[in-house]
Design a protein around this motif. Structure first.
Motif, short mmCIF file in Angstrom:
data_model
loop_
_atom_site.label_atom_id
_atom_site.label_comp_id
_atom_site.label_asym_id
_atom_site.label_seq_id
_atom_site.Cartn_x
_atom_site.Cartn_y
_atom_site.Cartn_z
N ARG A 47 39.52 31.20 46.64
CA ARG A 47 40.25 31.01 45.39
C ARG A 47 41.67 31.56 45.51
O ARG A 47 42.63 30.95 45.02
N LEU A 90 42.77 37.62 40.45
CA LEU A 90 42.97 37.13 41.81
C LEU A 90 44.07 37.88 42.54
O LEU A 90 44.03 38.03 43.77
N GLN A 136 37.20 26.38 40.79
CA GLN A 136 36.56 27.50 40.12
C GLN A 136 35.11 27.12 39.85
O GLN A 136 34.81 26.05 39.33
N GLU A 139 34.86 34.33 35.82
CA GLU A 139 36.03 34.47 34.95
C GLU A 139 36.81 35.73 35.30
O GLU A 139 38.05 35.74 35.32
N VAL A 174 45.08 29.24 45.05
CA VAL A 174 46.19 29.53 44.13
C VAL A 174 47.48 29.79 44.91
O VAL A 174 48.57 29.37 44.52
N GLU A 229 38.78 35.22 38.38
CA GLU A 229 39.92 34.35 38.12
C GLU A 229 41.08 35.12 37.48
O GLU A 229 42.24 34.87 37.76
N GLN A 230 40.74 36.06 36.62
CA GLN A 230 41.76 36.84 35.93
C GLN A 230 42.38 37.92 36.80
O GLN A 230 43.40 38.50 36.44
#
Length: 288
Positions: A55, A16, A112, A10, A59, A13-14
């Motif tokens: 990742r 990147l 993810q 997480e 994106v 992901e926040q």
């Protein structure tokens, strides 16, 4: 450990498009960056650095398809030029941004990750925890690539070049645990990436104040705790399965974490052709 790894995913992901402070996150989670990286790599099947790169490029592909300025996209994801970004993009997707804009793909998207606890561990692991004073690992060392499964031909080649009497000389030097001739992996990439270089030492353990012959390489090992995993069966398959199980089963369910240091394999018994063996895997640990 499963909860910590999901928090890590997480967090990645926040951030990147940011510099990722893994050391700070590990501290907040009550663990260490070293342990977090090793557990991620073992359970995800890829280094954390590779997952982050995949990742980011997944994106970034949305920006490329939307026709956004390539330099702005490159800078957003930490690349100083469109050339550097294009190389990273191509390494993940197999095609460049211009190809994707023209053809819409193909794209190799990295979903993810989610770590889930499953009911495993129905086979008991023969494990003990031991505290050891400082000692030395002495023998012959080489730089070799890391190979996760099967025999390592680079190590085999080095060992085959040693005369039989040298193995006996080394064995006679050993005077402390871990006992016998040892296979030592040191200076290992925390991500445990396949193909990354490590120092492999074939030798023995001796007391920290022992006199060491000048022609031998030395690794100094500080005092600390060790988790020792015993296994028997097909070699090296059973040993490698035990190694994998430490990450999948043992560490997630025990109050210990890996600390920096060499991993050591002691071969206690072996078939003449080394097709089967009884081994002890020594991993440096500390309480979590």
């Amino acid at each position: 450990m499963i909860a910590a790894l999901n928090r890590l995913v997480e967090f990645v992901e926040q951030h990147l498009a940011d510099e990722i402070d893994l050391a700070g996150l590990a501290s907040d989670l009550g663990t260490t960056e070293y342990h977090l990286r090793r557990m991620f790599s073992s359970l995800a099947g890829m280094p954390l650095s590779e997952y982050i790169r995949r990742r980011r490029m997944t994106v970034a592909a949305a920006d490329v398809l939307a026709g956004r300025d390539l330099l702005s996209t490159a800078v957003r994801f930490g690349y100083g030029s469109t050339e550097a970004f294009t190389r990273a993009f191509r390494a993940v997707h197999g095609v460049g941004p211009s190809d994707v804009r023209r053809d819409g793909g193909p794209l190799r998207m990295q979903p993810q990750l989610r770590f889930r606890l499953t009911v495993e561990g129905n086979t008991a692991m023969d494990t003990r925890i031991t505290d050891r004073p400082a000692f030395l690992l002495v023998g012959h060392a080489w730089r070799v690539p890391l190979i996760h499964q099967g025999p390592n031909p680079h190590i085999q080649s080095h060992l085959a070049s040693m005369p039989p009497e040298e193995h006996q000389r080394l064995k006679a030097l050993g005077d402390t645990e871990p006992a016998g001739l040892l296979q030592v992996s040191a200076d290992v990439d925390p991500d445990y990436a396949e193909g990354s270089e490590l120092t492999y030492l074939h030798g023995v353990a001796v007391a920290s104040d022992a006199a060491v012959p000048e022609d031998l390489d030395v690794i100094e090992v500080p005092d600390g705790a060790w988790a020792v995993f015993r296994s028997s069966g097909a070699y090296p398959d059973e040993l490698q399965a035990t190694w994998a199980a430490t990450a999948a089963d043992w560490f997630p369910s025990n109050p210990w974490r890996l600390r920096p240091g060499p991993s050591i394999v002691a071969v206690l018994e072996r078939a003449e052709d080394l097709s089967t063996a009884t081994t002890e895997l020594w991993l440096p640990v500390e309480r979590g």
